[in-house]
Design a protein around this motif. Sequence first.
Motif, PDB file in Angstrom:
ATOM      1  N   VAL A 489      -1.718  55.189  22.106  1.00 47.64           N
ATOM      2  CA  VAL A 489      -2.722  54.990  21.054  1.00 47.64           C
ATOM      3  C   VAL A 489      -2.968  56.294  20.302  1.00 47.64           C
ATOM      4  O   VAL A 489      -3.035  56.311  19.061  1.00 47.64           O
ATOM      5  CB  VAL A 489      -4.037  54.455  21.659  1.00 47.64           C
ATOM      6  CG1 VAL A 489      -5.154  54.456  20.618  1.00 47.64           C
ATOM      7  CG2 VAL A 489      -3.842  53.045  22.204  1.00 47.64           C
ATOM      8  N   ARG A 493      -2.018  56.739  16.332  1.00 48.53           N
ATOM      9  CA  ARG A 493      -3.064  56.989  15.341  1.00 48.53           C
ATOM     10  C   ARG A 493      -2.802  58.266  14.557  1.00 48.53           C
ATOM     11  O   ARG A 493      -3.013  58.329  13.341  1.00 48.53           O
ATOM     12  CB  ARG A 493      -4.426  57.059  16.045  1.00 48.53           C
ATOM     13  CG  ARG A 493      -5.602  57.359  15.133  1.00 48.53           C
ATOM     14  CD  ARG A 493      -5.679  56.388  13.956  1.00 48.53           C
ATOM     15  NE  ARG A 493      -6.010  55.049  14.391  1.00 48.53           N
ATOM     16  CZ  ARG A 493      -5.534  53.950  13.816  1.00 48.53           C
ATOM     17  NH1 ARG A 493      -4.685  54.048  12.789  1.00 48.53           N
ATOM     18  NH2 ARG A 493      -5.871  52.759  14.245  1.00 48.53           N
ATOM     19  N   SER A 494      -2.309  59.298  15.242  1.00 48.86           N
ATOM     20  CA  SER A 494      -2.032  60.556  14.545  1.00 48.86           C
ATOM     21  C   SER A 494      -0.844  60.432  13.593  1.00 48.86           C
ATOM     22  O   SER A 494      -0.806  61.096  12.556  1.00 48.86           O
ATOM     23  CB  SER A 494      -1.771  61.675  15.559  1.00 48.86           C
ATOM     24  OG  SER A 494      -0.587  61.413  16.301  1.00 48.86           O
ATOM     25  N   PRO A 497      -2.290  56.860  10.158  1.00 56.20           N
ATOM     26  CA  PRO A 497      -3.734  56.601  10.094  1.00 56.20           C
ATOM     27  C   PRO A 497      -4.084  55.192   9.630  1.00 56.20           C
ATOM     28  O   PRO A 497      -5.180  54.701   9.931  1.00 56.20           O
ATOM     29  CB  PRO A 497      -4.229  57.645   9.082  1.00 56.20           C
ATOM     30  CG  PRO A 497      -3.177  58.710   9.074  1.00 56.20           C
ATOM     31  CD  PRO A 497      -1.885  57.991   9.328  1.00 56.20           C
ATOM     32  N   TYR A 500      -2.890  49.386  12.179  1.00 55.90           N
ATOM     33  CA  TYR A 500      -3.882  48.611  12.939  1.00 55.90           C
ATOM     34  C   TYR A 500      -3.399  48.545  14.382  1.00 55.90           C
ATOM     35  O   TYR A 500      -2.308  48.043  14.658  1.00 55.90           O
ATOM     36  CB  TYR A 500      -4.033  47.203  12.365  1.00 55.90           C
ATOM     37  CG  TYR A 500      -5.229  46.458  12.918  1.00 55.90           C
ATOM     38  CD1 TYR A 500      -6.468  46.570  12.314  1.00 55.90           C
ATOM     39  CD2 TYR A 500      -5.123  45.665  14.053  1.00 55.90           C
ATOM     40  CE1 TYR A 500      -7.585  45.904  12.815  1.00 55.90           C
ATOM     41  CE2 TYR A 500      -6.222  44.999  14.568  1.00 55.90           C
ATOM     42  CZ  TYR A 500      -7.451  45.122  13.942  1.00 55.90           C
ATOM     43  OH  TYR A 500      -8.541  44.467  14.453  1.00 55.90           O
ATOM     44  N   ILE A 501      -4.202  49.062  15.298  1.00 51.63           N
ATOM     45  CA  ILE A 501      -3.786  49.161  16.702  1.00 51.63           C
ATOM     46  C   ILE A 501      -4.599  48.187  17.544  1.00 51.63           C
ATOM     47  O   ILE A 501      -5.828  48.259  17.583  1.00 51.63           O
ATOM     48  CB  ILE A 501      -3.973  50.593  17.233  1.00 51.63           C
ATOM     49  CG1 ILE A 501      -3.185  51.586  16.378  1.00 51.63           C
ATOM     50  CG2 ILE A 501      -3.543  50.684  18.695  1.00 51.63           C
ATOM     51  CD1 ILE A 501      -3.400  53.040  16.772  1.00 51.63           C
ATOM     52  N   GLY A 518      -8.593  55.839  18.842  1.00 51.88           N
ATOM     53  CA  GLY A 518      -8.093  55.296  17.582  1.00 51.88           C
ATOM     54  C   GLY A 518      -7.714  53.834  17.588  1.00 51.88           C
ATOM     55  O   GLY A 518      -7.231  53.319  16.576  1.00 51.88           O
ATOM     56  N   ALA A 519      -7.915  53.118  18.699  1.00 52.60           N
ATOM     57  CA  ALA A 519      -7.595  51.691  18.732  1.00 52.60           C
ATOM     58  C   ALA A 519      -8.596  50.925  17.869  1.00 52.60           C
ATOM     59  O   ALA A 519      -9.797  51.186  17.917  1.00 52.60           O
ATOM     60  CB  ALA A 519      -7.635  51.172  20.161  1.00 52.60           C
ATOM     61  N   ASP A 520      -8.096  50.002  17.055  1.00 49.51           N
ATOM     62  CA  ASP A 520      -8.972  49.184  16.215  1.00 49.51           C
ATOM     63  C   ASP A 520      -9.605  48.052  17.007  1.00 49.51           C
ATOM     64  O   ASP A 520     -10.747  47.674  16.761  1.00 49.51           O
ATOM     65  CB  ASP A 520      -8.173  48.605  15.041  1.00 49.51           C
ATOM     66  CG  ASP A 520      -7.701  49.691  14.098  1.00 49.51           C
ATOM     67  OD1 ASP A 520      -8.530  50.204  13.329  1.00 49.51           O
ATOM     68  OD2 ASP A 520      -6.508  50.038  14.139  1.00 49.51           O
TER      69      ASP A 520
END
Length: 659
Positions: A489, A493-494, A497, A500-501, A518-520
């Motif tokens: 994750v 995310r890095s 950006p 959608y995680i 950073g998980a949605d």
Amino acid sequence: MEFLILLEIIFIVSAVVVFLLHKLKIPSLVGFLVAGVIIGPHGVGIVKDTHAVESLAEIGVILLLFTIGIEFSLAKLARMKKAIITGGGSQVFLTIALSAAAAYLATRNLNQSVFFGFLIALSSTAIVLKMLADKGETDSPHGRIMVGILIFQDLCVVPLMLFIPILSGEGATLTEVGIKMGQAVLIISGTLLSARWIVPKLLHEVVSTRSRELFITTIILLCLGTALLTANFGLSLALGAFLAGLIISESEYAHQATAEVLPFKDSFIGLFFVSVGMLMNISYMGENCLKIAVAVTLIFVLKVITGLSASVLTGSPLRSSIHAGLGLAQVGEFSFVLAIAGRAAGLITEDFYQIFLSSSVVTMMMTPFVLRAASPVSAWITSRHLLKKIGNLKRISESEGYPKKRKDHVIIVGFGLNGRNLAKVLKEAEIPYVVLEMNSDTVREMKKRGDPIYYGDGSSKDILHKMGIDRARLLVVAISDAVSTRRIVAIARSENPDLYILVRTRYLIEVDDLKALGADEVIPEEFETSIEIFSRVLHRYNFPGNVILDMVEKIRSDSYTALRNVELPKRHLFDKCEWIPEMEIEGYRISEGSHMVEKNIAELQVRKKTGATIIAIRRGPKVHTNPEPDFTFREGDIVLFTGDREKMNAALMYFRQFR
């Protein structure tokens, strides 16, 4: 009476020590070992009969291995054949060879050195399986290889025991060993064959009596009877207990047997490790701390190397191999059985026995802490520049031919049940996707079927780039390794950006950490199951469908925290059984601000629009059955309607448009 007093002392001291160490966040297994050290004949001396302690330890092993065996099945063992045969075989052979070579430099006695290799080759099935199960990592890449190696080690106890007379010079010949091994193969084969025919029929007859006492007695009889049978043929009692559990696991009554026996499992484990701790000589350990420290270091380094090497030979990635090597770096419970037999045969002296015993208990105490640190340590090691290059060079055929440049696709990490189901849906919907999986056998199998699946470690930035992480629309992480999930994750995310995680996790405790990384969206399995259960329960009590849907949406929208203090009405809104019995009905509650307020039945044309029929409306305590077309709706009214399921679902969707 004395035996009961002994058990009482063990449980009292164990409870106190485990409780105190739990406050310090130290695993309970360490507490049991410490409790045994304290009350043993070499500690405070509350328990002084060493022979009774050793017998107690053997009983603990029997009960422990029976509970472990009942959780396995022959089919499960067959699926793990690569990890068992290749991984287990290479690990045991390499450990014996390297340990014997190191011991020979010190003793100059070949037979004793080989026997030392036997002792070091085995790892603790009890500790490792419990730790993996507690962390939900049994089906992770490193979990599968560790379980496979442990199973092979347990089976190796038979030939290792048979070689003790030869190594001790008691005049046994290879022919005699061959005959005994043939007997061992026959008794094991006969025992396993009975799992197909004899035991299921026996349990069926027992269950037909509807006597719970008889069922439990039969289960215990099978455990002890099989253990005694194997012991009479020169095998270990513990192996017989494991086989007994394996037999029962193949019957249709395995779940019931498990339910009856497993509540005692933790007690068996605790009893065994308390008994092991009792065998440790504290004063000897203090006088020979340097020797023991050297022995512990030697055991740890050798077993990490051999465990890592065996994992690599099965095709496992370097990170999983390091994790497995660290997890298998302790001495196993079967080694104590071998050590006692070796001491009786004159293969080892009392001094060597005490060194082995002390160092083994120390490695066991270290294991919970080593396993806790294994994931971050293995991730850190493989992130080093040189090892990263080695990891990139180590590729099997499945890792080649990465997908061509894609855009707006879905990346699925993990091809377990959730990953497979998602892939089927995406394929049917013609949505582009790729799958990343670390089980090489699964990759080979699914590639033959034409699936876009690739071999690789999702926690590697390079691998994710090859899967097109910077161009993907959505990432789904569905693996059992919590540490790897967090790393995936964070990297994803890095690198993207806008990605959608969506992450599947086993436990709620992971949700906040994954969101912070950073998980949605994070879906904990245990709460999704809870949602499905309470939705169905409320539906059976005829709660309005929109009330249930609103409740589910509220829970999911706030990362499931609502389940911690969800409040339901003290009395249900209406009771189908009392109101309109024996009808398939559905309800809808008109909420505040709904556009249905002040409209009548005729204006809505529910039957014409959806096919469902309004049969009643509840307003407060009063029920209006068969309402007229000019009946006007108010806030809080509960509309009850009927029809087939498709029409009722259409009506629910129709009503929700007026919110």
